[in-house]
Write a protein that holds these residues in place. Structure first.
Motif, short mmCIF file in Angstrom:
data_model
loop_
_atom_site.label_atom_id
_atom_site.label_comp_id
_atom_site.label_asym_id
_atom_site.label_seq_id
_atom_site.Cartn_x
_atom_site.Cartn_y
_atom_site.Cartn_z
N GLU A 13 0.83 -1.21 0.00
CA GLU A 13 0.00 0.00 0.00
C GLU A 13 0.86 1.26 0.00
OE1 GLU A 13 -2.62 0.25 3.30
OE2 GLU A 13 -3.15 2.33 2.89
N GLU A 17 1.50 4.41 -5.98
CA GLU A 17 1.55 5.84 -6.28
C GLU A 17 0.32 6.51 -5.74
OE1 GLU A 17 2.23 6.85 -10.27
OE2 GLU A 17 4.08 5.71 -10.47
N GLN A 18 0.48 7.76 -5.30
CA GLN A 18 -0.63 8.52 -4.75
C GLN A 18 -1.47 9.08 -5.89
OE1 GLN A 18 1.13 11.45 -2.30
NE2 GLN A 18 2.07 9.98 -0.90
N THR A 19 -2.77 9.12 -5.63
CA THR A 19 -3.69 9.69 -6.61
C THR A 19 -3.46 11.19 -6.76
OG1 THR A 19 -5.32 8.05 -5.95
CG2 THR A 19 -6.13 9.96 -7.21
N LEU A 21 -4.00 15.05 -6.87
CA LEU A 21 -5.00 15.84 -6.16
C LEU A 21 -5.89 16.59 -7.13
CD1 LEU A 21 -2.89 17.29 -3.26
CD2 LEU A 21 -4.32 15.26 -3.31
N HIS A 82 -2.07 8.78 4.82
CA HIS A 82 -2.86 8.04 3.83
C HIS A 82 -3.61 9.05 2.96
CE1 HIS A 82 -2.00 4.10 5.52
NE2 HIS A 82 -2.19 4.64 6.72
N ASP A 84 -4.65 8.95 0.12
CA ASP A 84 -5.65 8.38 -0.79
C ASP A 84 -6.91 7.94 -0.04
OD1 ASP A 84 -4.26 6.43 0.59
OD2 ASP A 84 -4.52 4.93 -0.98
N GLN A 85 -7.00 8.22 1.26
CA GLN A 85 -8.13 7.74 2.06
C GLN A 85 -8.93 8.90 2.65
OE1 GLN A 85 -6.86 4.95 5.06
NE2 GLN A 85 -5.73 3.66 3.61
N GLN A 371 -8.26 18.76 2.95
CA GLN A 371 -7.79 17.48 3.47
C GLN A 371 -6.93 17.78 4.70
OE1 GLN A 371 -4.34 17.65 0.07
NE2 GLN A 371 -5.00 15.64 0.66
N GLN A 384 0.61 16.02 2.80
CA GLN A 384 -0.76 15.53 2.82
C GLN A 384 -0.86 14.35 3.78
OE1 GLN A 384 -2.03 15.01 -1.46
NE2 GLN A 384 0.14 15.51 -1.69
N SER A 386 -4.29 13.05 4.71
CA SER A 386 -5.50 12.30 4.34
C SER A 386 -5.92 12.68 2.95
CB SER A 386 -6.64 12.60 5.32
OG SER A 386 -7.21 13.88 5.04
N GLY A 387 -6.94 11.99 2.44
CA GLY A 387 -7.57 12.42 1.21
C GLY A 387 -8.48 13.60 1.44
#
Length: 408
Positions: A13, A17-19, A21, A82, A84-85, A371, A384, A386-387
């Protein structure tokens, strides 16, 4: 799932790669009247890492059942993020502070037309380092994050539960003589501040209507009676009368108006509508002046830094720039600003957790596009955590964080 699988999944996890923004962020912000102040102490570190903690044998909090070490102690990485969450599924932390829980509000219609704005909590499971949906009406987490104080059912509650965050079970119930609708651990974790009410402060009553944007809807009823200081060793409850503030016409800010601990744990306070805008009480229930250390503390949630030298202040953005003040606690003068929309909790003496968005990534559209981010005083660096905040199927509303000192 065995230990090897847990570790392998968590590393996979982290490597993903991070999504990217989404664009858009605030060029303005709604005023936030009040928030709970963070209870943290200093911690220095720098690395960024996130591994799901695995339980191993050390004495449990209660000394009963399986002996397990909390996930927050197993993973002492300086930053656990996280991005992406949202809402988060796995533990988030920075420095000495962790997201111990979060909640969303859900309006539930009642027979007769009343509305109860219930809270739906996600609480950190100290076995798995994941947030689990809970049934509790209100909760707070003790420094060290091994115990949560919980209230059940239709508030105000007649007892306070002490929940083991490893087993997920209430190990002890403390009966109270005055109905309680909020609880907050003292900075040293030895006492609870319980705000008492005669009615559910989250209930809007059809027979007390209010006009909201031209529409008549159920309205709030002031019902705070006072506060209790509960000693966790003996279970003794010392109650003091302290009705909530309202002006001569009967106006009040909100039917829920919980008291809060001062940073040193020697007094408690609540909002009032006139200067100095907060009323302090000593632990005997007597009104006192604002403590010198908190003279310049604003309604921003972050409050005093762990060393007491700085204050996480109010939103100060103008001209399309999103920023909040960092204030000298001795003089009340602005020291600098940081690129955050709402300052929430100190990670250590130099870093602060906020709602916001990296200005390099956001285009300034949408005041609610935010976020959890980590900011450094004197720097434009943004990390960052959190999402971007949003609702989900499990949590039907925008989530609100509960921060706690990671270790006692």
């Amino acid at each position: 799932m065995n230990v090897d699988e847990l570790v392998r999944d968590s590393l996979r996890e982290q490597a993903a790669e991070q999504t990217p923004l989404e664009p858009g962020f605030a060029d303005r912000v709604l005023a936030v009247r009040r928030g709970r102040r963070n209870r943290t102490i200093a911690c220095t570190a720098a690395a960024t890492a996130a591994v799901v903690a695995v339980a191993v044998g050390v004495p449990a909090l209660t000394g009963g059942g399986d002996e397990v070490r909390p996930a927050s102690e197993m993973n002492k990485s300086d930053i656990i993020a996280h991005p992406d969450q949202s809402p988060p599924r796995n533990m988030i932390a920075a420095g000495d502070t962790a997201l111990s829980a979060f909640f969303v509000r859900k309006a539930v219609k009642q027979p007769g037309g009343d509305i109860v704005n219930t809270r739906v909590y996600g609480l950190l499971d100290q076995k798995t380092a994941a947030y689990r949906k809970t049934k509790w009406a209100f909760l707070d987490v003790a420094p060290g994050m091994r115990t949560a104080a919980v209230l059940e059912g239709d508030l105000p509650a007649k007892r306070i539960g002490l929940l083991d965050m490893i087993t997920g079970k209430v190990e002890r119930w403390i009966p109270v003589d005055h109905g309680v609708a909020s609880v907050e651990f003292s900075p040293d974790g030895t006492k609870l501040l319980a705000t008492t009410y005669s009615k559910n402060p989250d209930r809007d009553f059809a027979d007390h209507p209010q006009n909201v944007n031209g529409k008549v809807v159920p309205g709030p009823v002031p019902s705070r009676t006072g506060f209790s200081v509960v000693d966790l060793g003996s279970g003794e409850e010392n109650w003091h009368k302290a009705p909530q503030w309202k002006d001569e016409s009967g106006f009040l800010f909100n039917s829920r108006d919980d008291l809060e601990w001062s940073k040193d744990g020697r007094s408690v306070s609540s909002d009032i509508g006139d200067e100095p805008f907060r009323q302090y009480y000593d632990l005997n229930g007597d009104k006192i002046d604002i403590p010198a250390s908190e003279k310049y503390v604003s309604n921003a949630e972050a409050g005093l830094s762990p060393d007491g030298k700085l204050i996480g202040g109010d939103f100060s953005g103008h001209g399309g720039k999103v920023s909040s003040e960092i204030v000298d606690s001795r003089t009340g003068e602005r020291v600098t600003t940081v690129p955050g929309q709402q300052l929430l909790a100190w990670a250590d003496d130099e870093r602060i957790i906020a709602w916001g968005c990296d200005p390099k990534r956001c285009s300034g559209k949408g005041e609610f596009h935010n976020q959890l981010i980590l900011l450094t005083v004197g720097s434009d660096k943004v990390i960052q955590l959190s999402g971007f905040r949003k609702a989900s199927a499990e949590y039907p509303g925008r989530w609100n964080p509960v921060f706690t000192q990671r270790w006692s």
